[in-house]
Enzyme design. Structure first.
Site, PDB file in Angstrom:
ATOM      1  CG  ASP A 246      23.438 -13.114  -0.778  1.00  0.00           C
ATOM      2  OD1 ASP A 246      23.223 -14.338  -0.617  1.00  0.00           O
ATOM      3  OD2 ASP A 246      23.739 -12.625  -1.887  1.00  0.00           O
TER       4      ASP A 246
ATOM      5  CG  LEU B 117      -1.936  -1.217   1.192  1.00  0.00           C
ATOM      6  CD1 LEU B 117      -2.816  -1.193   2.422  1.00  0.00           C
ATOM      7  CD2 LEU B 117      -2.761  -1.277  -0.086  1.00  0.00           C
ATOM      8  CB  CYS B 118       4.470   1.957  -0.221  1.00  0.00           C
ATOM      9  SG  CYS B 118       4.979   1.695   1.467  1.00  0.00           S
TER      10      CYS B 118
ATOM     11  CG  MET C 109       6.791   2.565   4.681  1.00  0.00           C
ATOM     12  SD  MET C 109       7.144   1.564   6.158  1.00  0.00           S
ATOM     13  CE  MET C 109       7.513  -0.010   5.436  1.00  0.00           C
ATOM     14  CD  GLU C 110       9.261   5.205   0.103  1.00  0.00           C
ATOM     15  OE1 GLU C 110       8.313   4.964  -0.664  1.00  0.00           O
ATOM     16  OE2 GLU C 110       9.075   5.646   1.274  1.00  0.00           O
TER      17      GLU C 110
END
Length: 159
Positions: free
Chosen positions: A126, A74-75, A111-112
């Site tokens: 990783d 929902l961003c 959020m970013e």
């Protein structure tokens, strides 16, 4: 105050930000990655078997910030004007990743910034997991945000 991402029928809904003022919005976030001091030393010195871990993690974090709306349902997609990913090794076993995102827009970039920190941390894991399997991504947190109606917020409580 009701939930902003739920419509009258109780369904998930993207918030309409069309009536909000366009302001400069800035957010900073942090991820902490713990590992053995020897592993961190190899990463910082650029000697990891998979290559330059910090350079790749920086690019991964920037790319993640740009694609946040594809990852978080929902961003809103945002025309980011700046994304920065920085690394600090204040402790022998800790890599601190700090991100900064900026936009002139109708909604914030928290959020970013947190997505950039998360993906940068996952990239470190990783690329270094062949050197050490017990690496821990310890925390991801919003540090501060500014812009918009709610103004400035800082994790430490200052404004």
């Amino acid at each position: 105050m009701g939930l902003t991402h739920i419509n009258e029928a109780g369904e998930a809904s993207m918030v309409d930000v069309g009536a909000k003022a366009v302001t400069e919005r800035v957010a900073r976030a942090r991820a902490i990655v713990r590992m053995q001091p020897a592993t961190l030393r190899e990463i910082v010195q650029g000697n990891a078997p998979k290559g330059d871990v910090l350079a790749v993690a920086r690019v991964a974090g920037i790319q993640a910030a740009k694609r946040t709306s594809e990852l978080i349902p929902l961003c809103h997609p945002l025309p980011l004007s700046k994304v920065a990913v920085d690394f600090e090794t204040a402790q022998a076993d800790t890599l601190t990743i700090t991100t900064l995102c900026k936009v002139s827009g109708r909604t914030g970039v928290e959020m970013e910034a947190m997505t950039a920190a998360s993906v940068a941390a996952l990239t470190v894991y990783d690329m270094a997991k062949g050197m050490e399997r017990v690496i821990v991504i310890e925390s991801i947190a919003l540090l501060e945000k500014s812009g918009g109606k709610s103004g400035t917020w800082n994790r430490d409580g200052t404004t």
